[in-house]
Each structure stands twice: as structure tokens, then as C-alpha cells.
Design a protein around this motif. Structure first.
Motif, PDB file in Angstrom:
ATOM      1  N   ARG A  83       0.713  -1.224   0.064  1.00 53.40           N
ATOM      2  CA  ARG A  83      -0.118  -0.134   0.174  1.00 53.40           C
ATOM      3  C   ARG A  83       1.104   1.558   0.034  1.00 53.40           C
ATOM      4  NH1 ARG A  83      -2.201  -3.646   3.693  1.00 53.40           N
ATOM      5  NH2 ARG A  83      -1.001  -2.950   5.188  1.00 53.40           N
ATOM      6  N   LEU A  84       0.348   2.331  -0.909  1.00 52.71           N
ATOM      7  CA  LEU A  84       1.441   3.098  -1.420  1.00 52.71           C
ATOM      8  C   LEU A  84       1.299   4.668  -0.723  1.00 52.71           C
ATOM      9  CD1 LEU A  84       2.554   2.547  -4.273  1.00 52.71           C
ATOM     10  CD2 LEU A  84       3.888   2.020  -2.713  1.00 52.71           C
ATOM     11  N   TYR A  85       1.271   5.293   0.186  1.00 46.53           N
ATOM     12  CA  TYR A  85       1.423   6.632   1.098  1.00 46.53           C
ATOM     13  C   TYR A  85       1.879   7.742  -0.248  1.00 46.53           C
ATOM     14  CZ  TYR A  85      -1.279   2.939   3.781  1.00 46.53           C
ATOM     15  OH  TYR A  85      -2.358   2.648   4.264  1.00 46.53           O
ATOM     16  N   ALA A  86       1.820   8.761  -0.173  1.00 48.84           N
ATOM     17  CA  ALA A  86       2.780  10.167  -1.304  1.00 48.84           C
ATOM     18  C   ALA A  86       2.532  10.934  -0.340  1.00 48.84           C
ATOM     19  CB  ALA A  86       2.229  10.036  -2.510  1.00 48.84           C
ATOM     20  N   ARG A  87       3.900  12.080  -0.119  1.00 51.25           N
ATOM     21  CA  ARG A  87       4.000  13.298   0.245  1.00 51.25           C
ATOM     22  C   ARG A  87       2.328  14.012  -0.392  1.00 51.25           C
ATOM     23  NH1 ARG A  87       6.306  14.742   3.559  1.00 51.25           N
ATOM     24  NH2 ARG A  87       8.070  13.661   3.652  1.00 51.25           N
ATOM     25  N   GLN A  88       2.967  13.545  -1.630  1.00 49.01           N
ATOM     26  CA  GLN A  88       1.627  14.382  -2.956  1.00 49.01           C
ATOM     27  C   GLN A  88       0.442  14.248  -2.817  1.00 49.01           C
ATOM     28  OE1 GLN A  88       4.827  12.915  -3.218  1.00 49.01           O
ATOM     29  NE2 GLN A  88       6.368  14.211  -4.451  1.00 49.01           N
ATOM     30  N   GLY A  89      -0.104  13.482  -1.741  1.00 44.67           N
ATOM     31  CA  GLY A  89      -1.383  12.564  -2.248  1.00 44.67           C
ATOM     32  C   GLY A  89      -1.775  11.460  -2.384  1.00 44.67           C
ATOM     33  N   ALA A  90      -2.965  11.398  -2.977  1.00 43.09           N
ATOM     34  CA  ALA A  90      -3.652   9.821  -2.673  1.00 43.09           C
ATOM     35  C   ALA A  90      -3.459   9.878  -4.463  1.00 43.09           C
ATOM     36  CB  ALA A  90      -5.167   9.719  -3.049  1.00 43.09           C
ATOM     37  N   SER A  91      -3.860  10.730  -5.137  1.00 48.80           N
ATOM     38  CA  SER A  91      -3.455  10.579  -7.231  1.00 48.80           C
ATOM     39  C   SER A  91      -2.001  10.142  -7.241  1.00 48.80           C
ATOM     40  CB  SER A  91      -4.401  11.731  -7.041  1.00 48.80           C
ATOM     41  OG  SER A  91      -3.490  12.683  -7.305  1.00 48.80           O
ATOM     42  N   PHE A  92      -1.407  11.081  -6.452  1.00 48.62           N
ATOM     43  CA  PHE A  92       0.771  10.620  -6.582  1.00 48.62           C
ATOM     44  C   PHE A  92       0.935   9.210  -6.886  1.00 48.62           C
ATOM     45  CE2 PHE A  92       5.101  10.570  -6.275  1.00 48.62           C
ATOM     46  CZ  PHE A  92       5.482  10.913  -7.088  1.00 48.62           C
ATOM     47  N   ALA A  93       0.095   8.383  -5.534  1.00 48.23           N
ATOM     48  CA  ALA A  93       0.360   6.921  -4.860  1.00 48.23           C
ATOM     49  C   ALA A  93      -0.240   6.049  -5.908  1.00 48.23           C
ATOM     50  CB  ALA A  93      -0.073   6.571  -3.779  1.00 48.23           C
ATOM     51  N   HIS A  94      -1.827   6.677  -6.517  1.00 46.18           N
ATOM     52  CA  HIS A  94      -1.985   6.019  -7.758  1.00 46.18           C
ATOM     53  C   HIS A  94      -1.645   5.597  -8.841  1.00 46.18           C
ATOM     54  CE1 HIS A  94      -6.576   6.286  -5.798  1.00 46.18           C
ATOM     55  NE2 HIS A  94      -6.157   6.610  -5.392  1.00 46.18           N
ATOM     56  N   SER A  95      -0.908   7.207  -9.589  1.00 46.11           N
ATOM     57  CA  SER A  95       0.028   6.850 -10.127  1.00 46.11           C
ATOM     58  C   SER A  95       0.609   5.898 -10.024  1.00 46.11           C
ATOM     59  CB  SER A  95       0.674   8.159 -10.732  1.00 46.11           C
ATOM     60  OG  SER A  95      -0.195   9.294 -11.541  1.00 46.11           O
ATOM     61  N   VAL A  96       1.889   5.901  -9.204  1.00 53.70           N
ATOM     62  CA  VAL A  96       3.004   4.946  -8.989  1.00 53.70           C
ATOM     63  C   VAL A  96       3.125   3.807  -8.984  1.00 53.70           C
ATOM     64  CG1 VAL A  96       4.459   4.415  -7.211  1.00 53.70           C
ATOM     65  CG2 VAL A  96       4.522   6.917  -7.729  1.00 53.70           C
ATOM     66  N   ALA A  97       1.044   3.816  -8.381  1.00 52.54           N
ATOM     67  CA  ALA A  97       1.007   1.668  -8.263  1.00 52.54           C
ATOM     68  C   ALA A  97       0.743   1.437  -9.481  1.00 52.54           C
ATOM     69  CB  ALA A  97      -0.201   1.829  -7.068  1.00 52.54           C
ATOM     70  N   ALA A  98       0.345   2.280 -10.176  1.00 50.29           N
ATOM     71  CA  ALA A  98      -0.338   2.263 -11.834  1.00 50.29           C
ATOM     72  C   ALA A  98       1.226   1.088 -12.501  1.00 50.29           C
ATOM     73  CB  ALA A  98      -0.568   2.778 -12.753  1.00 50.29           C
ATOM     74  N   VAL A  99       2.062   1.950 -12.110  1.00 51.33           N
ATOM     75  CA  VAL A  99       3.752   1.589 -12.925  1.00 51.33           C
ATOM     76  C   VAL A  99       3.936   0.005 -12.548  1.00 51.33           C
ATOM     77  CG1 VAL A  99       6.088   2.124 -12.236  1.00 51.33           C
ATOM     78  CG2 VAL A  99       4.450   3.719 -12.464  1.00 51.33           C
ATOM     79  N   PHE A 100       3.473  -0.031 -11.183  1.00 49.68           N
ATOM     80  CA  PHE A 100       3.215  -1.501 -11.199  1.00 49.68           C
ATOM     81  C   PHE A 100       2.435  -2.304 -11.268  1.00 49.68           C
ATOM     82  CE2 PHE A 100       6.762   1.267  -8.810  1.00 49.68           C
ATOM     83  CZ  PHE A 100       7.646   0.741  -8.698  1.00 49.68           C
ATOM     84  N   GLY A 101       1.719  -2.201 -11.591  1.00 46.63           N
ATOM     85  CA  GLY A 101       0.784  -3.059 -12.626  1.00 46.63           C
ATOM     86  C   GLY A 101      -1.006  -3.134 -11.619  1.00 46.63           C
ATOM     87  N   ALA A 104      -6.691  -0.756 -11.164  1.00 44.03           N
ATOM     88  CA  ALA A 104      -8.164  -0.604 -10.505  1.00 44.03           C
ATOM     89  C   ALA A 104      -7.911   1.422 -10.005  1.00 44.03           C
ATOM     90  CB  ALA A 104      -8.315  -1.284  -9.918  1.00 44.03           C
ATOM     91  N   GLY A 105      -6.722   1.523  -9.713  1.00 44.16           N
ATOM     92  CA  GLY A 105      -6.672   3.476  -9.439  1.00 44.16           C
ATOM     93  C   GLY A 105      -6.660   3.339  -8.078  1.00 44.16           C
ATOM     94  N   GLU A 106      -5.936   2.373  -7.429  1.00 44.56           N
ATOM     95  CA  GLU A 106      -6.351   1.499  -5.835  1.00 44.56           C
ATOM     96  C   GLU A 106      -4.082   2.386  -6.142  1.00 44.56           C
ATOM     97  OE1 GLU A 106      -7.540  -1.423  -4.700  1.00 44.56           O
ATOM     98  OE2 GLU A 106      -9.470  -1.375  -5.675  1.00 44.56           O
ATOM     99  N   THR A 107      -4.467   3.001  -5.115  1.00 44.59           N
ATOM    100  CA  THR A 107      -3.109   2.901  -4.114  1.00 44.59           C
ATOM    101  C   THR A 107      -1.764   2.231  -3.981  1.00 44.59           C
ATOM    102  OG1 THR A 107      -3.424   3.043  -1.827  1.00 44.59           O
ATOM    103  CG2 THR A 107      -3.473   5.404  -3.575  1.00 44.59           C
ATOM    104  N   ALA A 108      -2.790   0.571  -4.773  1.00 45.87           N
ATOM    105  CA  ALA A 108      -2.107  -0.418  -3.368  1.00 45.87           C
ATOM    106  C   ALA A 108      -1.835  -1.482  -4.925  1.00 45.87           C
ATOM    107  CB  ALA A 108      -2.919  -0.969  -2.572  1.00 45.87           C
ATOM    108  N   PHE A 109      -0.904  -1.829  -4.911  1.00 47.86           N
ATOM    109  CA  PHE A 109      -0.718  -3.749  -5.710  1.00 47.86           C
ATOM    110  C   PHE A 109       0.507  -4.402  -5.046  1.00 47.86           C
ATOM    111  CE2 PHE A 109       2.972  -1.659  -5.358  1.00 47.86           C
ATOM    112  CZ  PHE A 109       3.982  -1.672  -5.327  1.00 47.86           C
ATOM    113  N   THR A 110       0.578  -5.589  -6.087  1.00 47.82           N
ATOM    114  CA  THR A 110       0.220  -7.195  -4.851  1.00 47.82           C
ATOM    115  C   THR A 110       1.420  -7.719  -6.087  1.00 47.82           C
ATOM    116  OG1 THR A 110      -1.774  -7.312  -4.276  1.00 47.82           O
ATOM    117  CG2 THR A 110      -0.259  -9.887  -4.310  1.00 47.82           C
ATOM    118  N   VAL A 111       2.604  -8.257  -5.798  1.00 47.07           N
ATOM    119  CA  VAL A 111       3.710  -8.826  -6.349  1.00 47.07           C
ATOM    120  C   VAL A 111       3.792 -10.272  -5.486  1.00 47.07           C
ATOM    121  CG1 VAL A 111       5.074  -7.030  -5.956  1.00 47.07           C
ATOM    122  CG2 VAL A 111       5.642  -8.723  -4.470  1.00 47.07           C
ATOM    123  N   PRO A 112       3.999 -10.989  -6.517  1.00 43.24           N
ATOM    124  CA  PRO A 112       4.083 -13.041  -6.409  1.00 43.24           C
ATOM    125  C   PRO A 112       4.286 -13.221  -5.142  1.00 43.24           C
ATOM    126  CG  PRO A 112       4.663 -12.433  -8.356  1.00 43.24           C
ATOM    127  CD  PRO A 112       4.309 -10.878  -7.925  1.00 43.24           C
TER     128      PRO A 112
END
Length: 140
Positions: A83-101, A104-112
Motif C-alpha cells: 500500500r503506497l502513501y505519497a507526500r503529494q497525495g493519493a492521486s500521486f500514489a495511484h500513479s505510482v501504483a499503476a507503474v507496478f501493475g 484499478a486506480g487504487e494506491t496498492a498493488f500485489t507482487v507474487p
């Protein structure tokens, strides 16, 4: 001081002793990362959430752009939720989470597995000179 603030301060202090600072995400190398096992934030039974603790940690740690709170969902080394939390806010964390797959527009991602999780950031911590990074990932 109200009881909720006291609990928050204790949780932040406890988390602070467990946090890994000064890493760079391999896919977003201009971001400074802090990593924290969510088990270090025992919010169960309190009115304080992980979001409150993460926000306070980012406020107190200017050397971190992103805080990754992780949980090993299949111990000892199986699937890991981040689960990602960003100094710049949730939309920034969403963008970073998207880089990792995460699509769904969430601030989280899962790795195997835990090994894949450990490969998300560079092995070498940032040095004093690296702390001067000026370019910030903007989601583009």
C-alpha cells in the motif's frame, strides 16, 4: 492532548523504529522510498488508521516521497501486498501504483512473493549527494 493523538504518537514512534529509509524504486528512480512492514503499525482496536500513521510519518520524514506499507499475505515468503502513501497525495500514489501493475486506480498493488517485493527498490541506499534529486515522477 486527546487520547487519539497520544495513540497516534505512540504508533508513529513504534513504526519509526522499524522503517527502512533511503531507497529508490527501480521503476521510478527519482522517488525516495521508505518501506515499513504494516505489522509495525498495530492499529487494530484503536481509532487511528494506517493512513493516519503513514501521513504523520511522511510529515516527519522529508527524505521520503513515498511510504510503502507492506504485508506478507502468504507467510513466510509468499504474496506481498504493498500500500503506497505519497507526500503529494493519493492521486500521486495511484500513479505510482499503476507503474507496478495496478489498473484499478487504487494506491496498492500485489507482487507474487517476497523476493519480487525486495527487487522493487535498488539495493544501495541513497547517499547524502543523492538526496538532492530534483526530478519527481509525475505519472507520465
Amino acid at each position: 492532548m486527546d487520547p487519539e493523538t497520544k495513540v497516534l504518537q505512540r504508533l508513529v514512534k513504534h513504526a519509526d523504529s522499524q522503517i527502512l529509509l533511503g531507497r529508490r524504486l527501480r521503476r521510478c528512480p527519482d522517488l525516495k522510498l521508505a518501506v515499513l512492514n504494516s505489522m509495525a503499525i498495530p492499529v487494530s482496536g484503536t481509532q487511528v488508521s494506517e493512513v493516519h500513521v503513514a501521513s504523520e510519518i511522511l510529515h516527519q520524514k522529508p527524505e521520503a516521497d513515498i511510504l510503502c506499507c507492506f504485508e506478507v499475505q502468504e507467510p513466510p515468503a509468499g504474496r506481498v501486498c504493498c500500500r503506497l502513501y505519497a507526500r503529494q497525495g493519493a492521486s500521486f500514489a495511484h500513479s505510482v501504483a499503476a507503474v507496478f501493475g495496478n489498473t484499478a486506480g487504487e494506491t496498492a498493488f500485489t507482487v507474487p512473493d517476497l523476493f519480487t517485493f525486495q527487487q522493487l527498490w535498488d539495493e544501495e541506499p541513497l547517499t547524502e549527494a543523492d538526496g538532492q534529486l530534483g526530478t519527481v515522477y509525475t505519472g507520465g
